[in-house]
Design a protein around this motif. Sequence first.
Motif, PDB file in Angstrom:
ATOM      1  N   UNK A 114       1.005  -1.211  -0.009  1.00 32.09           N
ATOM      2  CA  UNK A 114       0.106  -0.044   0.054  1.00 32.09           C
ATOM      3  C   UNK A 114       0.712   1.313   0.014  1.00 32.09           C
ATOM      4  N   UNK A 115       1.749   1.312   0.698  1.00 28.71           N
ATOM      5  CA  UNK A 115       2.886   2.277   0.871  1.00 28.71           C
ATOM      6  C   UNK A 115       3.514   2.516  -0.520  1.00 28.71           C
ATOM      7  N   UNK A 116       4.117   1.435  -1.148  1.00 30.70           N
ATOM      8  CA  UNK A 116       4.736   1.741  -2.388  1.00 30.70           C
ATOM      9  C   UNK A 116       3.581   2.198  -3.429  1.00 30.70           C
ATOM     10  N   UNK A 117       2.454   1.584  -3.545  1.00 34.59           N
ATOM     11  CA  UNK A 117       1.356   2.412  -4.490  1.00 34.59           C
ATOM     12  C   UNK A 117       1.096   3.678  -4.130  1.00 34.59           C
TER      13      UNK A 117
ATOM     14  N   UNK B 110       4.833   9.987  -9.422  1.00 30.50           N
ATOM     15  CA  UNK B 110       4.244  10.370 -10.783  1.00 30.50           C
ATOM     16  C   UNK B 110       3.781  11.700 -10.826  1.00 30.50           C
ATOM     17  N   UNK B 111       3.042  12.096  -9.922  1.00 29.34           N
ATOM     18  CA  UNK B 111       2.407  13.529  -9.516  1.00 29.34           C
ATOM     19  C   UNK B 111       3.190  14.602  -9.286  1.00 29.34           C
ATOM     20  N   UNK B 112       4.545  14.262  -8.861  1.00 29.61           N
ATOM     21  CA  UNK B 112       5.361  15.397  -7.952  1.00 29.61           C
ATOM     22  C   UNK B 112       4.489  15.797  -6.819  1.00 29.61           C
ATOM     23  N   UNK B 113       3.836  15.073  -6.265  1.00 31.16           N
ATOM     24  CA  UNK B 113       2.987  15.572  -5.134  1.00 31.16           C
ATOM     25  C   UNK B 113       3.765  15.655  -3.626  1.00 31.16           C
ATOM     26  N   UNK B 114       3.679  16.857  -3.137  1.00 26.55           N
ATOM     27  CA  UNK B 114       4.425  17.122  -1.902  1.00 26.55           C
ATOM     28  C   UNK B 114       3.650  16.360  -0.706  1.00 26.55           C
ATOM     29  N   UNK B 115       3.631  15.019  -0.626  1.00 30.11           N
ATOM     30  CA  UNK B 115       2.749  14.317   0.391  1.00 30.11           C
ATOM     31  C   UNK B 115       3.553  13.535   1.333  1.00 30.11           C
ATOM     32  N   UNK B 116       2.829  13.091   2.420  1.00 30.34           N
ATOM     33  CA  UNK B 116       3.150  12.200   3.414  1.00 30.34           C
ATOM     34  C   UNK B 116       2.370  11.117   3.326  1.00 30.34           C
ATOM     35  N   UNK B 117       2.547   9.972   3.558  1.00 30.77           N
ATOM     36  CA  UNK B 117       1.782   8.825   3.888  1.00 30.77           C
ATOM     37  C   UNK B 117       2.175   8.174   5.052  1.00 30.77           C
TER      38      UNK B 117
ATOM     39  N   UNK C 173       2.707   1.340  13.822  1.00 30.57           N
ATOM     40  CA  UNK C 173       2.798   2.209  12.495  1.00 30.57           C
ATOM     41  C   UNK C 173       3.530   1.054  11.739  1.00 30.57           C
ATOM     42  N   UNK C 174       2.924   0.865  10.401  1.00 28.12           N
ATOM     43  CA  UNK C 174       3.795  -0.209   9.643  1.00 28.12           C
ATOM     44  C   UNK C 174       4.405   0.604   8.479  1.00 28.12           C
ATOM     45  N   UNK C 175       4.177   1.774   7.963  1.00 29.11           N
ATOM     46  CA  UNK C 175       4.899   2.324   7.071  1.00 29.11           C
ATOM     47  C   UNK C 175       4.498   3.921   7.025  1.00 29.11           C
ATOM     48  N   UNK C 176       5.508   4.714   6.670  1.00 30.39           N
ATOM     49  CA  UNK C 176       5.410   6.218   6.364  1.00 30.39           C
ATOM     50  C   UNK C 176       6.559   6.855   5.825  1.00 30.39           C
ATOM     51  N   UNK C 177       6.326   7.713   5.087  1.00 28.57           N
ATOM     52  CA  UNK C 177       7.058   8.379   4.100  1.00 28.57           C
ATOM     53  C   UNK C 177       6.956   9.644   3.808  1.00 28.57           C
ATOM     54  N   UNK C 178       7.705  10.578   3.348  1.00 31.11           N
ATOM     55  CA  UNK C 178       7.409  11.690   2.756  1.00 31.11           C
ATOM     56  C   UNK C 178       8.147  11.997   1.482  1.00 31.11           C
ATOM     57  N   UNK C 179       7.566  12.891   0.368  1.00 29.62           N
ATOM     58  CA  UNK C 179       8.040  13.156  -0.739  1.00 29.62           C
ATOM     59  C   UNK C 179       8.511  14.479  -0.609  1.00 29.62           C
ATOM     60  N   UNK C 180       9.366  14.951  -1.737  1.00 33.37           N
ATOM     61  CA  UNK C 180       9.811  16.163  -1.497  1.00 33.37           C
ATOM     62  C   UNK C 180       8.746  17.271  -1.614  1.00 33.37           C
ATOM     63  N   UNK C 181       9.040  18.462  -0.584  1.00 30.76           N
ATOM     64  CA  UNK C 181       7.777  19.418  -0.518  1.00 30.76           C
ATOM     65  C   UNK C 181       7.115  19.064   0.633  1.00 30.76           C
TER      66      UNK C 181
ATOM     67  N   UNK D 232      -3.112   9.946   3.736  1.00 37.34           N
ATOM     68  CA  UNK D 232      -2.076  11.073   2.938  1.00 37.34           C
ATOM     69  C   UNK D 232      -2.246  12.453   3.348  1.00 37.34           C
ATOM     70  N   UNK D 233      -1.560  13.282   3.269  1.00 38.77           N
ATOM     71  CA  UNK D 233      -1.639  14.856   3.443  1.00 38.77           C
ATOM     72  C   UNK D 233      -0.608  15.439   2.648  1.00 38.77           C
ATOM     73  N   UNK D 234      -1.161  16.647   1.953  1.00 40.15           N
ATOM     74  CA  UNK D 234      -0.236  17.334   1.377  1.00 40.15           C
ATOM     75  C   UNK D 234      -1.093  17.927   0.139  1.00 40.15           C
ATOM     76  N   UNK D 235      -2.140  17.497  -0.281  1.00 44.88           N
ATOM     77  CA  UNK D 235      -2.924  18.013  -1.373  1.00 44.88           C
ATOM     78  C   UNK D 235      -4.206  18.388  -0.918  1.00 44.88           C
ATOM     79  N   UNK D 236      -4.998  19.015  -1.836  1.00 45.57           N
ATOM     80  CA  UNK D 236      -6.517  19.337  -1.288  1.00 45.57           C
ATOM     81  C   UNK D 236      -6.982  17.947  -0.944  1.00 45.57           C
ATOM     82  N   UNK D 237      -7.914  18.211   0.099  1.00 51.55           N
ATOM     83  CA  UNK D 237      -8.617  17.166   0.970  1.00 51.55           C
ATOM     84  C   UNK D 237      -9.176  16.074   0.234  1.00 51.55           C
ATOM     85  N   UNK D 238      -9.926  16.420  -1.052  1.00 58.49           N
ATOM     86  CA  UNK D 238     -10.542  15.572  -1.941  1.00 58.49           C
ATOM     87  C   UNK D 238      -9.476  14.894  -2.713  1.00 58.49           C
TER      88      UNK D 238
END
Length: 180
Positions: free
Chosen positions: A47-50, A57-64, A72-80, A150-156
């Motif tokens: 799930x984390x890899x997906x 692929x979206x260059x989304x500044x998210x954490x998951x 807690x089984x997985x967590x990561x942050x992408x740039x931004x 996931x957090x970092x994009x508009x909520x929808x």
Amino acid sequence: RLQHHLHAAAGGHQERRLSLDAALARIALQEQQLRFDAFDPDTAWALAVALREDGLSRRAPIVAVVETWAVRLAAFALPGATDDNFDWARRKINAVRRFQRSSYAIGLQLAAAGRTLADLGALPERDYAVHGGAFPIFVRGAGCIGAVAVSGLPQRDDHKMVAAALARVLDQDLADAALD
């Protein structure tokens, strides 16, 4: 009034926006369809890899964050992404844990009723958030055993990213439950 706000937030795509009732019905359908027969650390990793692949692929500044109520089984942050995004994920997960519904559905239901999180009792906003992006992890026969956020994009978009990743891991087609 809320529907007007939701339509206005679409940025010119009003005709493609679902009504509030339709959105809530589709989220409920997602919550029924996106259930596991079993959930373990390997499933959490998939799930984390997906989510990571989609975010990259979206260059989304998210954490998951993927967790059961035990660990807690997985967590990561992408740039931004920032530490604030991890705090939003934590607060959204707390809402899922409390209500066993997606954080987006909870927020939409409250807005439709003209209510806020404070109206539900002693749930401080520093610990709970009813914004889209956290989704319950349901295991058939066991119930809600955790959440993915996931957090970092508009909520929808946070919500849609999580639902899409769950559908990919579960090999399900969400066409009948898509939000748009």
